[in-house]
Design a protein around this motif. Structure first.
Motif, PDB file in Angstrom:
ATOM      1  N   TYR A 402       0.837  -1.202   0.000  1.00 48.74           N
ATOM      2  CA  TYR A 402       0.000   0.000   0.000  1.00 48.74           C
ATOM      3  C   TYR A 402       0.873   1.255   0.000  1.00 48.74           C
ATOM      4  O   TYR A 402       0.634   2.208  -0.759  1.00 48.74           O
ATOM      5  N   ASN A 406       1.533   4.171  -3.065  1.00 47.39           N
ATOM      6  CA  ASN A 406       1.332   5.603  -2.876  1.00 47.39           C
ATOM      7  C   ASN A 406       2.624   6.403  -3.021  1.00 47.39           C
ATOM      8  O   ASN A 406       2.569   7.622  -3.236  1.00 47.39           O
ATOM      9  N   GLU A 412      -1.419   3.764 -12.546  1.00 50.64           N
ATOM     10  CA  GLU A 412      -2.391   3.265 -11.577  1.00 50.64           C
ATOM     11  C   GLU A 412      -2.677   1.783 -11.755  1.00 50.64           C
ATOM     12  O   GLU A 412      -2.842   1.056 -10.773  1.00 50.64           O
ATOM     13  N   THR A 415      -0.336  -0.482  -9.839  1.00 57.71           N
ATOM     14  CA  THR A 415      -0.179  -0.289  -8.407  1.00 57.71           C
ATOM     15  C   THR A 415      -0.947  -1.351  -7.627  1.00 57.71           C
ATOM     16  O   THR A 415      -1.773  -2.076  -8.169  1.00 57.71           O
ATOM     17  N   THR A 418      -5.884  -0.535  -3.449  1.00 59.47           N
ATOM     18  CA  THR A 418      -6.150  -0.040  -2.097  1.00 59.47           C
ATOM     19  C   THR A 418      -7.180  -0.901  -1.381  1.00 59.47           C
ATOM     20  O   THR A 418      -7.100  -1.100  -0.157  1.00 59.47           O
TER      21      THR A 418
END
Length: 492
Positions: A402, A406, A412, A415, A418
């Motif tokens: 996480y 960030n 995105e 990643t 979340t």
């Protein structure tokens, strides 16, 4: 002529007792050892027959040493590649020690936490430990932050071994339960993040001192633990419940007095000499926002993805966390007073600390090490313990992924999601709550308690051992009903 005094006659010295064998007692281990020849035979006499060089404690120390080496290996990418940038996130090898060595001024002044204008966000005794460790890092042309890390790891390994030995000695006929602490995944992953294991070891020895009927010494160790990390003060909550149930207040007064004396002895000089630096920890704790992986932080992260969802302020979180913990303590006390048998000290202590961890506004990844020795004494069942530790390991990796998502400058779609971080927080909370449920159920159904099933009452009871019940909720309610039944009723 000497004045006459009344003394309780000393208990007769007991001989060696039969040790509970994990391969016979634990359902999971009984199945796993089939490949090694099956459980230990029923006609063996562990604890009464000398095992030779490889005593239980020596085996436990060996297991802990291997696990400590694994803990160093888990941090090796950062040790070799550095803690800068996103390294510590992507390799899940983060540690506060290298970061704080420079950020809090240890590189220039080993006693930076006590300098004028210092802002070191830890209690006094932890500041002393950090400063003395920094003092060992001699000036030179080398990576001094790595040396600081390695020195702290060395002390953590020693504390880990000490905690395992203390847990084994406090476990009565079940010393092998300390193996849960020796090889716990949570210890391997999180023990080298911060100085928490100092407080963990002090609390483990406080439990051992109390088990050996030394409540004042237990209190002194609790007070020193409070000067390291505040959570050892929760030990007094468990003693309060046992004191109420048995009517024995002297152990409570001795424990509380020892804790107050040692805490003041450590803190008072710094309170008087540098009140601003001393009070920084308390102000930082009061004013900080919700910490990573807490219930409150997960709420705010999830709320950020929902238009119009409210964000929780630090003031609201402080108040809500306090009242939730107070209600949890009231529920645990009621459970302890309503249980059919006097609850074990470790059961109460685990429930109180676990409740604090779950509702506190901060849940740092290393907080799991607070619970591991207590869980080993409160509910020593390998299947449940390992399931809980698996959830904590997944949560541990989710935190760093996480933070990497960030912090890294990546697209995105590449990643870490979340939502998975929020689910991992929920998972670790549910797993902890499940262990709490098993402990609470074993209090209500003592025949299910693994510790009591081997023929012992409470190895950690100390001054409460053998004490009859003087006050229980069932007895109090019965007395009220009986009194109400005797009162004359008024009539028209």
């Amino acid at each position: 002529m000497h004045p006459t005094t009344s003394h309780t006659p000393p208990e007769p010295r007991r001989g060696p007792v039969r040790i509970t064998v994990p391969s016979r007692n634990d359902p999971l281990l009984r199945r796993l050892v089939e490949v090694l020849g099956g459980p230990l035979g029923r006609h063996t006499d562990p604890g009464r027959v000398s095992p030779g060089f490889w005593t239980i404690e020596r085996v436990l120390i060996l297991m802990t040493t291997v696990a400590a080496l694994a803990a160093v290996g888990a941090k090796n990418m950062c040790r070799t590649q550095g803690w800068g940038g996103t390294n510590s996130y992507i390799w899940a090898c983060y540690s506060d020690w290298p970061a704080l060595f420079h950020a809090r001024g240890f590189a220039e002044n080993a006693f930076a936490p006590f300098a004028a204008g210092a802002q070191f966000e830890y209690p006094v005794l932890m500041s002393v430990v950090a400063s003395l460790t920094a003092l060992m890092v001699v000036p030179g042309d080398y990576d001094r932050s790595l040396a600081f890390f390695d020195l702290n790891v060395f002390f953590v390994a020693a504390l880990w071994i000490a905690t395992v030995v203390a847990t084994a000695r406090a476990a009565g006929r079940r010393p092998w339960d300390a193996a849960l602490v020796a090889v716990a995944p949570g210890m391997i992953l999180a023990s080298t993040i911060n100085w928490d294991l100092w407080a963990v070891a002090l609390l483990a020895f406080a439990v051992l001192a109390f088990a050996r009927n030394e409540p004042f010494l237990a209190g002194v160790l609790v007070g020193l633990g409070m000067a390291m990390k505040l959570y050892p003060v929760l030990f007094l909550g468990a003693v309060v419940v046992l004191a109420l149930r048995t009517g024995r207040l002297r152990p409570l007064l001795a424990t509380a007095g020892g804790a107050a004396a040692s805490w003041l002895a450590v803190n008072l000089p710094f309170m008087l000499s540098n009140p601003a630096a001393w009070s920084h920890f308390w102000e930082f704790t009061r004013d900080r926002e919700a910490g990573l992986s807490s219930l409150w932080h997960a709420w705010n992260v999830a709320a950020a993805a929902v238009p119009g969802a409210p964000q929780l302020s630090a003031e609201f979180i402080n108040s809500a966390a306090f009242w939730l913990f107070l209600l949890s303590c009231a529920g645990i006390a009621a459970l302890g007073l309503a249980a059919p048998r006097r609850p074990r000290l470790a059961q109460l202590l685990f429930l109180i600390v676990a409740a604090f961890v779950l509702v506190n506004k901060v849940y740092s990844p290393q907080f799991v090490v607070w619970l591991i020795p207590l869980a080993a004494l409160a509910w020593p069942r390998w299947r449940d313990f390992l399931a809980w530790q698996l959830a904590e390991a997944l949560h541990f990796w989710a935190i760093w992924m996480y933070l990497y998502a960030n912090a890294a400058d990546i697209q995105e779609q590449h990643t870490f999601p979340t939502a998975f971080y929020v689910l991992a927080v929920a998972g670790h909370m549910l797993a902890t709550a499940y262990i709490m449920y098993r402990v609470a159920r074993s209090m209500l159904h003592p025949e299910e308690d693994p510790v009591r099933r081997v023929g012992q009452d409470d190895p950690q009871a100390g001054p409460f051992a053998g004490a009859p019940d003087r006050f229980t909720l069932g007895g109090a309610l019965g007395a009220l009903r009986e009194r109400a039944g005797r009162e004359p009723r008024g009539g028209a």
